[in-house]
Design an enzyme around this catalytic site. Structure first.
Site, PDB file in Angstrom:
ATOM      1  N   GLY A   1      -3.715  22.963  10.233  1.00  0.00           N
ATOM      2  CA  GLY A   1      -3.410  22.302  11.487  1.00  0.00           C
ATOM      3  C   GLY A   1      -4.630  22.200  12.389  1.00  0.00           C
ATOM      4  O   GLY A   1      -4.815  21.196  13.086  1.00  0.00           O
ATOM      5  N   THR A   2      -5.461  23.242  12.390  1.00  0.00           N
ATOM      6  CA  THR A   2      -6.680  23.205  13.196  1.00  0.00           C
ATOM      7  C   THR A   2      -7.609  22.101  12.721  1.00  0.00           C
ATOM      8  O   THR A   2      -8.189  21.368  13.534  1.00  0.00           O
ATOM      9  CB  THR A   2      -7.399  24.570  13.125  1.00  0.00           C
ATOM     10  OG1 THR A   2      -6.592  25.562  13.773  1.00  0.00           O
ATOM     11  CG2 THR A   2      -8.755  24.518  13.803  1.00  0.00           C
TER      12      THR A   2
ATOM     13  N   GLN B   1       4.330  23.506  16.765  1.00  0.00           N
ATOM     14  CA  GLN B   1       5.448  24.416  17.007  1.00  0.00           C
ATOM     15  C   GLN B   1       6.807  23.733  16.956  1.00  0.00           C
ATOM     16  O   GLN B   1       7.821  24.392  16.752  1.00  0.00           O
ATOM     17  CB  GLN B   1       5.274  25.104  18.364  1.00  0.00           C
ATOM     18  CG  GLN B   1       4.173  26.129  18.407  1.00  0.00           C
ATOM     19  CD  GLN B   1       4.423  27.317  17.498  1.00  0.00           C
ATOM     20  OE1 GLN B   1       5.558  27.618  17.127  1.00  0.00           O
ATOM     21  NE2 GLN B   1       3.361  28.011  17.125  1.00  0.00           N
TER      22      GLN B   1
ATOM     23  N   SER C   1       1.191  21.756  11.394  1.00  0.00           N
ATOM     24  CA  SER C   1       0.730  22.764  10.436  1.00  0.00           C
ATOM     25  C   SER C   1       1.911  23.324   9.666  1.00  0.00           C
ATOM     26  O   SER C   1       2.897  23.775  10.260  1.00  0.00           O
ATOM     27  CB  SER C   1       0.007  23.893  11.186  1.00  0.00           C
ATOM     28  OG  SER C   1      -0.581  24.803  10.295  1.00  0.00           O
ATOM     29  N   ALA C   2       1.820  23.311   8.342  1.00  0.00           N
ATOM     30  CA  ALA C   2       2.968  23.626   7.497  1.00  0.00           C
ATOM     31  C   ALA C   2       3.450  25.070   7.639  1.00  0.00           C
ATOM     32  O   ALA C   2       4.654  25.333   7.548  1.00  0.00           O
ATOM     33  CB  ALA C   2       2.634  23.333   6.039  1.00  0.00           C
ATOM     34  N   HIS C   3       2.549  26.017   7.852  1.00  0.00           N
ATOM     35  CA  HIS C   3       3.005  27.409   7.883  1.00  0.00           C
ATOM     36  C   HIS C   3       3.821  27.729   9.129  1.00  0.00           C
ATOM     37  O   HIS C   3       4.425  28.794   9.224  1.00  0.00           O
ATOM     38  CB  HIS C   3       1.822  28.376   7.745  1.00  0.00           C
ATOM     39  CG  HIS C   3       0.936  28.453   8.951  1.00  0.00           C
ATOM     40  ND1 HIS C   3      -0.052  27.536   9.198  1.00  0.00           N
ATOM     41  CD2 HIS C   3       0.883  29.343   9.955  1.00  0.00           C
ATOM     42  CE1 HIS C   3      -0.676  27.856  10.316  1.00  0.00           C
ATOM     43  NE2 HIS C   3      -0.128  28.941  10.794  1.00  0.00           N
TER      44      HIS C   3
ATOM     45  N   CYS D   1      -4.847  42.786  26.235  1.00  0.00           N
ATOM     46  CA  CYS D   1      -5.068  44.046  25.537  1.00  0.00           C
ATOM     47  C   CYS D   1      -4.845  43.949  24.040  1.00  0.00           C
ATOM     48  O   CYS D   1      -5.077  44.912  23.320  1.00  0.00           O
ATOM     49  CB  CYS D   1      -4.157  45.120  26.124  1.00  0.00           C
ATOM     50  SG  CYS D   1      -4.479  45.445  27.863  1.00  0.00           S
TER      51      CYS D   1
END
Length: 463
Positions: free
Chosen positions: A69-70, A177, A194-196, A320
Site C-alpha cells: 500500500g505504501t 482502512q 493494501s491487501a493485509h 511512549c
C-alpha cells in the site's frame, strides 16, 4: 489469545489462504509469456484484476497491483504530480494522513514543491470548506484518506471530491482502512489500498487511476502493470488478495453491524469503568471495528505490555510506544490526549466474550499502572498551607510521558485559584498532553514559553 489489532494487519482470511495455496500450484509462471503455463498465469492475473476493480469501482485497465500500500501511495502521488507539473507543484493533504502520504509530501517539498496541510477538528475530520480553501490555481494533487487508521474517523470524501472536481484538481484517496468494508464514495481520481488490511496477504497493494487523469510514472519504466509498478508480479499473493477482498466484502454488511455493536459497548463501558479516560474519534461517522481511547496518567508502553501479559493484543498511537518518542501526528493534529493511548481494532469473527473479558481486565490494568507511576488518585485538594505559593515551578526535565503531567496534577492544588504552575519539560509529548490535561481537568492552559532546556508550559488554576 484475542487479537485486537486488525487495523495494523488483519488475520489471513480463509479464502485468501485457499486461493494462495491454489495459485502457488497454478500461477507460478510468467503471465507475459504465450506458452500454456504463461497463459494460465495471465488468466489468473486478469481475473484477480477484474475482481479487485469491481470492488474498487473502476475499470480493470485503470487498476494495477503494487508491492504494498505504501508503494501504491508513493507511486500515485509521484505519478500525479509529475503528470500535472505544468499546472503547478502544489500538493494539499489532511493533517491526519497515513505516514506514507506525509513522507511523499516531505520528499516533494524537498524537491522544491509546496505543500498545504489541512487541519482537522477534535474528532479527526476535515472541514470540506477548509479543504476547498486550500486548493489553489497551481494545485497539482489533493490527498484525503477515506477513514483514519488510528481513530477510525471517516472523512467527507464525496464533499471534498466535489470541490476538487470543481477546481479541476485530482483527488487521491487512501482507502487502506475502509476498502474491505465497502466502496469508497464517488469523487476520487486516484485510489490506493493494501491487501493485509482486509485479510489478504502482505505485499500486495492497489493503485487505481481514473481514465483522463494526467499521470506520468516516476523512475525507470517497466513493462508490467502499465509501467506503473515495475517488477515481476507476485501472482499467488495477488490472486489471494483479490479473492479475499471479494469474500470480506460479501460478509461486510452483517459483520460491520455486529462489530459496531461490540465497539459501541467498548466506547461506553471504558468511559464508565476507567476514570480519567478520553475516547477519541467521531462517535458516529467511523469505521465499524475500531475504537481509540487515551488514559490519563498512564505510560502507554507499560499498558500495552500489561495487556499483552493478559493475552490481549492491542496497539497504540502514544508517544511512549513509538521508536521516535514523539506523539502520534494524528493525535497531535486532533489536539487530544496522547498518553496511555490504546487502539482496539476488532477483526471479523471477534467473539463478544473476548470483548467482555477485555472490559473486565482493562480497569484493573490501568489502575495498576497508575499506582506504579505514583499518579494522583483523588481530585484537587485545597492548599495545604494557610499561605499557598502564588506560583510553582515543576522540573520534569529528562522525564518521559506521562510523568510531567502527573507532577503537574500533584501540585496544582497547592496554588490558589488564579495562580500558575509552570512545568519544565523536554519530552515532545508534553506539548500535547499538558493542554489536553487542562481541558479534561477544567484548568487554563496559558501557553508555552522557551526555557534553557526544553520548554516551560504554564497552567493557571481555575478551580
Amino acid at each position: 489469545m484475542p487479537y485486537f489489532d486488525a487495523a495494523s494487519a488483519a488475520p489471513l482470511h480463509p479464502v485468501a489462504h485457499q486461493a494462495l495455496l491454489a495459485a502457488l500450484d497454478e500461477g507460478w509462471a510468467d503471465p507475459a509469456r504465450l506458452y500454456r503455463e504463461g497463459r494460465r498465469a495471465r488468466l489468473l492475473l486478469d481475473a484477480a484484476r477484474e475482481a479487485a476493480a469491481e470492488a474498487v469501482g473502476c475499470r480493470p485497465d485503470e487498476l494495477v497491483f503494487t508491492s504494498s500500500g505504501t508503494t501504491a501511495v508513493h507511486a500515485g502521488i509521484a505519478g500525479a504530480l509529475s503528470g500535472r507539473r505544468r499546472v503547478g507543484r502544489h500538493l494539499a493533504h489532511s493533517a491526519v494522513e497515513h505516514s506514507s502520504v506525509l513522507h511523499a509530501a516531505a520528499a516533494h517539498e524537498a524537491e522544491g514543491g509546496s505543500v498545504t496541510e489541512v487541519p482537522v477538528d477534535r474528532s479527526g475530520a476535515v472541514d470540506p470548506e477548509a479543504y476547498g480553501d486550500a486548493l489553489r490555481a497551481d494545485t497539482a494533487l489533493a490527498c484525503l484518506q477515506s477513514a483514519n487508521h488510528e481513530v477510525g474517523t471517516e472523512q467527507p470524501v464525496a464533499e471534498v471530491g466535489a470541490l476538487c472536481a470543481e477546481a479541476g484538481v485530482p483527488l487521491l484517496v487512501d482507502a487502506a482502512q475502509s476498502l474491505g468494508w465497502g466502496p469508497v464514495p464517488a469523487g476520487w481520481s486516484l485510489l490506493t489500498a493494501s491487501a493485509h488490511k482486509w485479510g489478504g496477504p502482505a505485499g500486495v497493494g492497489l493503485l487505481a487511476v481514473r481514465k483522463g487523469v494526467r499521470f506520468a510514472p516516476r523512475g525507470p519504466a517497466g513493462e508490467r502493470e502499465s509501467g506503473r509498478a515495475p517488477g515481476f508480479e507476485n501472482l499467488p499473493a495477488i490472486v489471494a488478495a483479490a479473492a479475499s477482498l471479494r469474500a470480506v466484502r460479501a460478509e461486510a454488511g452483517a459483520e460491520a453491524a455486529r462489530l459496531r455493536a461490540l465497539v459501541d459497548r467498548i466506547r461506553s463501558v471504558v468511559a464508565e469503568r476507567v476514570p480519567d479516560v478520553e475516547v477519541v474519534g467521531d462517535p458516529e461517522r467511523r469505521l465499524p471495528h475500531l475504537v481509540t481511547f487515551s488514559c490519563l496518567y498512564v505510560d502507554g508502553e507499560t499498558l500495552l505490555h500489561e495487556l499483552d501479559r493478559r493475552e490481549f493484543s492491542v496497539s497504540s498511537g502514544s508517544s511512549c510506544t513509538s521508536s521516535t518518542l514523539t506523539p502520534s501526528h494524528v493525535l497531535r493534529a486532533m489536539g487530544v490526549l496522547s498518553e496511555g493511548n490504546i487502539r482496539v481494532s476488532l477483526p471479523p469473527g471477534t467473539a463478544g466474550a473476548d470483548v467482555d473479558r477485555f472490559l473486565e481486565v482493562l480497569p484493573g490494568v490501568v489502575a495498576e499502572v497508575r499506582e506504579r507511576l505514583g499518579a494522583p488518585a483523588a481530585p484537587l485538594s485545597p492548599p495545604r498551607s494557610p499561605a499557598p505559593a502564588a506560583s510553582l515551578v515543576v522540573d520534569a526535565l529528562g522525564r518521559r510521558c506521562p510523568i510531567p503531567v502527573i507532577e503537574l496534577a500533584k501540585v496544582i492544588g497547592e496554588v490558589p485559584v488564579g495562580a500558575t504552575v509552570t512545568v519544565l519539560a523536554d519530552d515532545e509529548a508534553a506539548r500535547l498532553d499538558i493542554p489536553a490535561w487542562c481541558e479534561m481537568r477544567g484548568q487554563e492552559y496559558v501557553g508555552e514559553e522557551p526555557a534553557d532546556r526544553g520548554s516551560a508550559y504554564v497552567v493557571r488554576r481555575l478551580g
